[in-house]
Design a protein around this motif. Structure first.
Motif, PDB file in Angstrom:
ATOM      1  N   GLU A  61     -10.113  12.227  17.905  1.00  0.00           N
ATOM      2  CA  GLU A  61      -9.201  13.085  17.376  1.00  0.00           C
ATOM      3  C   GLU A  61      -8.172  12.694  16.523  1.00  0.00           C
ATOM      4  OE1 GLU A  61      -7.690  17.019  19.703  1.00  0.00           O
ATOM      5  OE2 GLU A  61      -6.498  15.264  20.401  1.00  0.00           O
ATOM      6  N   ILE A  62      -7.721  13.571  15.354  1.00  0.00           N
ATOM      7  CA  ILE A  62      -6.703  12.974  14.777  1.00  0.00           C
ATOM      8  C   ILE A  62      -5.858  14.098  14.633  1.00  0.00           C
ATOM      9  CG2 ILE A  62      -5.833  12.426  12.531  1.00  0.00           C
ATOM     10  CD1 ILE A  62      -8.741  11.749  11.593  1.00  0.00           C
ATOM     11  N   GLY A  63      -4.641  13.902  15.482  1.00  0.00           N
ATOM     12  CA  GLY A  63      -3.674  14.957  15.845  1.00  0.00           C
ATOM     13  C   GLY A  63      -3.796  15.672  17.222  1.00  0.00           C
ATOM     14  N   THR A  64      -2.931  14.833  18.246  1.00  0.00           N
ATOM     15  CA  THR A  64      -3.243  15.011  19.579  1.00  0.00           C
ATOM     16  C   THR A  64      -2.137  16.117  20.089  1.00  0.00           C
ATOM     17  OG1 THR A  64      -3.116  12.745  19.741  1.00  0.00           O
ATOM     18  CG2 THR A  64      -2.862  14.033  21.841  1.00  0.00           C
ATOM     19  N   ALA A  65      -0.959  16.340  19.193  1.00  0.00           N
ATOM     20  CA  ALA A  65       0.136  17.236  19.548  1.00  0.00           C
ATOM     21  C   ALA A  65       0.548  16.939  21.211  1.00  0.00           C
ATOM     22  CB  ALA A  65      -0.370  18.756  19.397  1.00  0.00           C
ATOM     23  N   VAL A  66       0.177  17.736  21.935  1.00  0.00           N
ATOM     24  CA  VAL A  66       0.795  17.668  23.507  1.00  0.00           C
ATOM     25  C   VAL A  66      -0.444  17.400  24.481  1.00  0.00           C
ATOM     26  CG1 VAL A  66       3.085  18.560  23.341  1.00  0.00           C
ATOM     27  CG2 VAL A  66       1.215  20.125  23.865  1.00  0.00           C
ATOM     28  N   GLY A  67      -1.778  17.244  23.661  1.00  0.00           N
ATOM     29  CA  GLY A  67      -2.771  16.983  24.570  1.00  0.00           C
ATOM     30  C   GLY A  67      -3.676  17.961  24.791  1.00  0.00           C
ATOM     31  N   PHE A  68      -3.341  19.436  24.470  1.00  0.00           N
ATOM     32  CA  PHE A  68      -4.335  20.456  24.951  1.00  0.00           C
ATOM     33  C   PHE A  68      -5.859  20.168  24.285  1.00  0.00           C
ATOM     34  CE2 PHE A  68      -6.379  24.314  24.067  1.00  0.00           C
ATOM     35  CZ  PHE A  68      -6.273  25.028  25.331  1.00  0.00           C
ATOM     36  N   SER A  69      -5.937  19.954  23.430  1.00  0.00           N
ATOM     37  CA  SER A  69      -7.416  19.944  22.794  1.00  0.00           C
ATOM     38  C   SER A  69      -8.095  18.781  23.388  1.00  0.00           C
ATOM     39  CB  SER A  69      -7.659  20.202  21.259  1.00  0.00           C
ATOM     40  OG  SER A  69      -6.637  19.059  20.418  1.00  0.00           O
ATOM     41  N   ALA A  70      -7.459  17.431  23.479  1.00  0.00           N
ATOM     42  CA  ALA A  70      -8.093  16.472  23.936  1.00  0.00           C
ATOM     43  C   ALA A  70      -8.293  16.691  25.584  1.00  0.00           C
ATOM     44  CB  ALA A  70      -7.191  15.311  23.861  1.00  0.00           C
ATOM     45  N   ILE A  71      -7.527  17.358  26.169  1.00  0.00           N
ATOM     46  CA  ILE A  71      -7.847  17.475  27.638  1.00  0.00           C
ATOM     47  C   ILE A  71      -8.955  18.630  27.624  1.00  0.00           C
ATOM     48  CG2 ILE A  71      -6.992  18.594  29.756  1.00  0.00           C
ATOM     49  CD1 ILE A  71      -4.245  17.407  28.726  1.00  0.00           C
ATOM     50  N   LEU A  72      -8.850  19.563  26.890  1.00  0.00           N
ATOM     51  CA  LEU A  72      -9.983  20.686  26.975  1.00  0.00           C
ATOM     52  C   LEU A  72     -11.216  19.919  26.545  1.00  0.00           C
ATOM     53  CD1 LEU A  72     -10.132  24.265  25.944  1.00  0.00           C
ATOM     54  CD2 LEU A  72     -11.651  22.771  24.427  1.00  0.00           C
ATOM     55  N   MET A  73     -11.586  18.891  25.499  1.00  0.00           N
ATOM     56  CA  MET A  73     -12.812  18.449  25.272  1.00  0.00           C
ATOM     57  C   MET A  73     -13.172  17.483  26.436  1.00  0.00           C
ATOM     58  SD  MET A  73     -12.446  17.984  21.241  1.00  0.00           S
ATOM     59  CE  MET A  73     -10.920  16.971  20.865  1.00  0.00           C
ATOM     60  N   ALA A  74     -12.253  16.793  27.111  1.00  0.00           N
ATOM     61  CA  ALA A  74     -12.487  15.978  28.251  1.00  0.00           C
ATOM     62  C   ALA A  74     -13.209  16.949  29.350  1.00  0.00           C
ATOM     63  CB  ALA A  74     -11.498  15.288  28.843  1.00  0.00           C
ATOM     64  N   GLU A  75     -12.649  17.981  29.443  1.00  0.00           N
ATOM     65  CA  GLU A  75     -12.898  18.941  30.791  1.00  0.00           C
ATOM     66  C   GLU A  75     -14.205  19.498  30.378  1.00  0.00           C
ATOM     67  OE1 GLU A  75     -10.903  20.204  33.387  1.00  0.00           O
ATOM     68  OE2 GLU A  75     -12.712  21.311  33.976  1.00  0.00           O
ATOM     69  N   TYR A  76     -14.687  19.701  29.005  1.00  0.00           N
ATOM     70  CA  TYR A  76     -15.914  20.483  28.700  1.00  0.00           C
ATOM     71  C   TYR A  76     -17.050  19.608  28.185  1.00  0.00           C
ATOM     72  CZ  TYR A  76     -13.364  24.713  30.036  1.00  0.00           C
ATOM     73  OH  TYR A  76     -12.691  25.677  30.947  1.00  0.00           O
ATOM     74  N   GLY A  77     -16.765  18.372  27.803  1.00  0.00           N
ATOM     75  CA  GLY A  77     -17.576  17.389  27.438  1.00  0.00           C
ATOM     76  C   GLY A  77     -18.414  16.433  28.588  1.00  0.00           C
ATOM     77  N   PRO A  78     -19.122  15.696  28.016  1.00  0.00           N
ATOM     78  CA  PRO A  78     -19.877  14.788  29.337  1.00  0.00           C
ATOM     79  C   PRO A  78     -18.727  13.948  29.870  1.00  0.00           C
ATOM     80  CG  PRO A  78     -20.828  14.480  26.956  1.00  0.00           C
ATOM     81  CD  PRO A  78     -19.561  15.399  26.789  1.00  0.00           C
ATOM     82  N   LYS A  79     -19.252  13.536  31.005  1.00  0.00           N
ATOM     83  CA  LYS A  79     -18.506  12.940  32.072  1.00  0.00           C
ATOM     84  C   LYS A  79     -17.919  11.671  31.657  1.00  0.00           C
ATOM     85  CE  LYS A  79     -18.540  16.241  35.546  1.00  0.00           C
ATOM     86  NZ  LYS A  79     -18.221  17.415  34.475  1.00  0.00           N
TER      87      LYS A  79
END
Ligand SMILES: C[S@@+](CC[C@H](N)C(=O)[O-])C[C@H]1O[C@@H](n2cnc3c(N)ncnc32)[C@H](O)[C@@H]1O
Length: 215
Positions: free
Chosen positions: A60-78
């Motif tokens: 991901e390019i552009g974390t901001a405060v981590g919302f999308s990274a955490i969302l992708m961790a939550e809904y992506g493969p373990k």
């Protein structure tokens, strides 16, 4: 026409299910603090792509405060590894805290720095690259994003139509916005005309490109 787009967006958003309580709270706080986070339509698109592609490595390019990274961790493969890049100190500190609180600290690696400098240092390939940083820089990040994509890998870039501004002639766009306008048009042309990719430009959210790197 504009009104129609807003009504369509409101309708689509009304169909959305909630995320986890942690993500919903994080989204609410980010919005209250004027921190940009991906829109609902983009969240849904990412969930669909994660389910289809099941990436092992995601950039991901552009974390901001981590919302999308955490969302992708939550809904992506373990077993997915996420590398995310951010250059704004204040946001980095908040992202680190949010990632730790989310419980996904072992899957998300946050790299501090300007993506233009960080990207050339990255090794290996990524099955999904999500570009969500300064719009005027996408054309600069593009060669590295392609280099880092695995064959069959997917590149998604957000905020590509700038709320419709990109459709306007450069003379209608405020003088201070003309550079971004030109660079984003250059980016869209580069993505669509690149023979190593198959790409679609979608009007969802603020405009998204979805590309697949030919195998
Ligand atoms: C739209 S926000 C990202 C939102 C985030 N993906 C989310 O949905 O939670 C864009 C972020 O990219 C960061 N950014 C902009 N240019 C950058 C660069 N050259 N290198 C690293 N980060 C950058 C900004 O500081 C900002 O926090």
């Amino acid at each position: 026409m504009e009104n129609e787009k807003v009504r369509t967006e409101v309708f689509i958003n009304s169909l959305e299910k909630e995320n986890t309580p942690f993500l919903d709270e994080l989204e609410k706080t980010a919005k209250a603090d004027n921190v940009p986070v991906i829109r609902k339509e983009v969240q849904s698109l990412l969930k669909v792509v994660l389910e289809m592609k099941k990436p092992k490595r995601l950039l991901e390019i552009g974390t901001a405060v981590g919302f999308s990274a955490i969302l992708m961790a939550e809904y992506g493969p373990k077993d997915m590894e996420i590398v995310t890049i951010e250059n704004y100190d204040k946001r980095i500190r908040r992202a680190e805290k949010n990632i730790a609180l989310s419980g996904y600290g072992d899957r998300i690696k946050l790299i501090r720095g300007d993506a233009a400098e960080v990207l050339p240092t990255l090794e290996g390939s990524f099955d999904l690259v999500f570009m969500d940083a300064a719009k005027g820089q996408y054309i600069r990040f593009f060669p590295e994003a392609k280099r880092l994509l695995s064959d069959g890998g997917i590149l998604i870039s957000d905020n590509c139509l700038g709320g419709g501004d990109i459709l306007e002639s450069r003379f209608v766009v405020e003088r201070r916005d003309r550079t971004i306008h030109r660079r984003m048009r250059d980016y869209l042309l580069a993505v669509k005309n690149d023979d190593s990719l198959v790409s679609a430009v979608l009007s969802a959210g603020d405009g998204i490109t979805v590309s697949v790197k030919r195998g």
